[in-house]
Design a protein around this motif. Sequence first.
Motif, short mmCIF file in Angstrom:
data_model
loop_
_atom_site.label_atom_id
_atom_site.label_comp_id
_atom_site.label_asym_id
_atom_site.label_seq_id
_atom_site.Cartn_x
_atom_site.Cartn_y
_atom_site.Cartn_z
N ALA A 58 14.53 5.31 -27.24
CA ALA A 58 15.81 5.73 -27.82
C ALA A 58 15.62 6.25 -29.23
O ALA A 58 14.97 5.61 -30.06
CB ALA A 58 16.80 4.58 -27.80
N GLY A 59 16.15 7.41 -29.50
CA GLY A 59 16.11 7.98 -30.84
C GLY A 59 14.85 8.73 -31.20
O GLY A 59 14.83 9.46 -32.19
N THR A 60 13.78 8.56 -30.41
CA THR A 60 12.54 9.25 -30.77
C THR A 60 11.97 10.11 -29.65
O THR A 60 11.02 10.83 -29.88
CB THR A 60 11.46 8.24 -31.22
N GLY A 61 12.51 10.04 -28.47
CA GLY A 61 12.09 10.93 -27.39
C GLY A 61 10.96 10.41 -26.53
O GLY A 61 10.75 9.20 -26.40
N ARG A 62 10.23 11.35 -25.94
CA ARG A 62 9.19 11.02 -24.96
C ARG A 62 8.07 10.19 -25.58
O ARG A 62 7.58 10.50 -26.66
CB ARG A 62 8.54 12.30 -24.41
N VAL A 63 7.68 9.16 -24.83
CA VAL A 63 6.51 8.38 -25.23
C VAL A 63 5.40 8.47 -24.19
O VAL A 63 4.23 8.33 -24.52
CB VAL A 63 6.86 6.90 -25.53
N LEU A 64 5.76 8.72 -22.93
CA LEU A 64 4.78 8.79 -21.85
C LEU A 64 5.32 9.70 -20.75
O LEU A 64 6.50 9.60 -20.40
CB LEU A 64 4.53 7.38 -21.28
N THR A 65 4.46 10.58 -20.25
CA THR A 65 4.80 11.38 -19.07
C THR A 65 3.61 11.38 -18.12
O THR A 65 2.46 11.32 -18.55
CB THR A 65 5.17 12.84 -19.43
N TYR A 66 3.92 11.43 -16.83
CA TYR A 66 2.88 11.54 -15.81
C TYR A 66 3.51 11.93 -14.48
O TYR A 66 4.72 11.81 -14.29
CB TYR A 66 2.07 10.24 -15.67
N ASP A 67 2.67 12.42 -13.57
CA ASP A 67 3.10 12.72 -12.22
C ASP A 67 2.49 11.67 -11.30
O ASP A 67 1.31 11.33 -11.43
CB ASP A 67 2.63 14.11 -11.79
N LEU A 68 3.29 11.18 -10.38
CA LEU A 68 2.88 10.11 -9.49
C LEU A 68 3.12 10.54 -8.04
O LEU A 68 4.24 10.90 -7.70
CB LEU A 68 3.68 8.85 -9.80
N THR A 69 2.07 10.52 -7.23
CA THR A 69 2.20 10.85 -5.81
C THR A 69 2.10 9.57 -5.00
O THR A 69 1.17 8.78 -5.18
CB THR A 69 1.12 11.85 -5.37
N VAL A 70 3.10 9.38 -4.12
CA VAL A 70 3.25 8.15 -3.37
C VAL A 70 3.43 8.50 -1.89
O VAL A 70 4.08 9.49 -1.55
CB VAL A 70 4.48 7.36 -3.88
N LEU A 71 2.87 7.66 -1.03
CA LEU A 71 3.06 7.79 0.40
C LEU A 71 4.28 6.95 0.79
O LEU A 71 4.33 5.75 0.48
CB LEU A 71 1.80 7.29 1.13
N ILE A 72 5.25 7.58 1.44
CA ILE A 72 6.51 6.91 1.77
C ILE A 72 6.74 7.01 3.28
O ILE A 72 6.55 8.08 3.88
CB ILE A 72 7.68 7.53 0.99
N ARG A 117 -1.87 14.17 8.82
CA ARG A 117 -2.43 13.49 9.99
C ARG A 117 -1.59 12.34 10.52
O ARG A 117 -1.92 11.77 11.55
CB ARG A 117 -3.84 12.99 9.65
N ARG A 118 -0.54 11.99 9.81
CA ARG A 118 0.28 10.84 10.24
C ARG A 118 1.74 11.28 10.32
O ARG A 118 2.27 11.82 9.36
CB ARG A 118 0.16 9.70 9.23
N ASP A 119 2.38 10.99 11.43
CA ASP A 119 3.78 11.37 11.55
C ASP A 119 4.73 10.25 11.12
O ASP A 119 5.94 10.41 11.19
CB ASP A 119 4.11 11.84 12.97
N ASP A 120 4.17 9.13 10.64
CA ASP A 120 5.01 8.01 10.24
C ASP A 120 5.31 7.97 8.75
O ASP A 120 6.02 7.09 8.28
CB ASP A 120 4.38 6.68 10.67
N CYS A 121 4.79 8.95 7.98
CA CYS A 121 5.01 8.93 6.55
C CYS A 121 4.80 10.32 5.95
O CYS A 121 4.32 11.23 6.62
CB CYS A 121 4.11 7.91 5.86
N GLY A 122 5.16 10.45 4.68
CA GLY A 122 4.97 11.70 3.97
C GLY A 122 4.73 11.44 2.50
O GLY A 122 4.95 10.33 2.00
N TRP A 123 4.28 12.48 1.80
CA TRP A 123 3.96 12.40 0.38
C TRP A 123 5.16 12.82 -0.46
O TRP A 123 5.84 13.78 -0.13
CB TRP A 123 2.80 13.33 0.03
N VAL A 124 5.40 12.11 -1.54
CA VAL A 124 6.39 12.52 -2.53
C VAL A 124 5.72 12.45 -3.90
O VAL A 124 5.08 11.45 -4.23
CB VAL A 124 7.65 11.63 -2.52
N THR A 125 5.84 13.54 -4.66
CA THR A 125 5.33 13.56 -6.02
C THR A 125 6.51 13.51 -6.98
O THR A 125 7.45 14.30 -6.86
CB THR A 125 4.48 14.82 -6.29
N ALA A 169 2.05 3.36 0.12
CA ALA A 169 0.92 3.21 -0.80
C ALA A 169 1.03 4.22 -1.93
O ALA A 169 1.59 5.30 -1.75
CB ALA A 169 -0.41 3.42 -0.07
N GLY A 170 0.48 3.86 -3.08
CA GLY A 170 0.31 4.83 -4.15
C GLY A 170 -0.88 5.72 -3.81
O GLY A 170 -1.76 5.31 -3.05
#
Length: 158
Positions: free
Chosen positions: A133-147, A117-125, A84-85
């Motif tokens: 191309a040619g102009t650089g960053r347009v969007l940045t964000y941090d995303l935390t997901v349960l894997i 609380r769950r041993d079947d998954c973990g968090w990754v950020t 899950a996200g």
Amino acid sequence: MSASVMFWEHFSVGQEWTHHRGEALDEDEIIAFAKQYDPLYIHTDPVRALSGPLGMHCASGVHTFAIAQRMLCDALFSMTHVVAGHRIDSFIMHRPVRPRDMLSLTVEVMNAMPHARRDDCGWVTFAITVLAAGTGRVLTYDLTVLIGRARWKRQPNR
């Protein structure tokens, strides 16, 4: 699941992936998306947009985020046991995305920790950077997901 599936144990701080969208963003795509999801004239009317506050026709930030999600799935999530996200942080739109921009994505693991609380998954950020191309960053964000974890003990229902 196939042997190529990545689990929580496969992620460590500093790992990176990149993905390049195979085609430039075109004006018709920008207009069609905007008409459905973000019908502001700066996205739907290329002529009127020229006299708007940005002085250009551009894609919706929502559209850019949707493209980023597709690139993220193509680069990584389609072969990851995503449960899950969880959250999006530090969402910054650095500059407008315009027709003919070629977009790419960089993903870096910022943190990986077991679920408390769950041993079947973990968090990754992940730190996500979308570039034009040619102009650089347009969007940045941090995303935390349960894997999901590769090996886990199923707890009986209580």
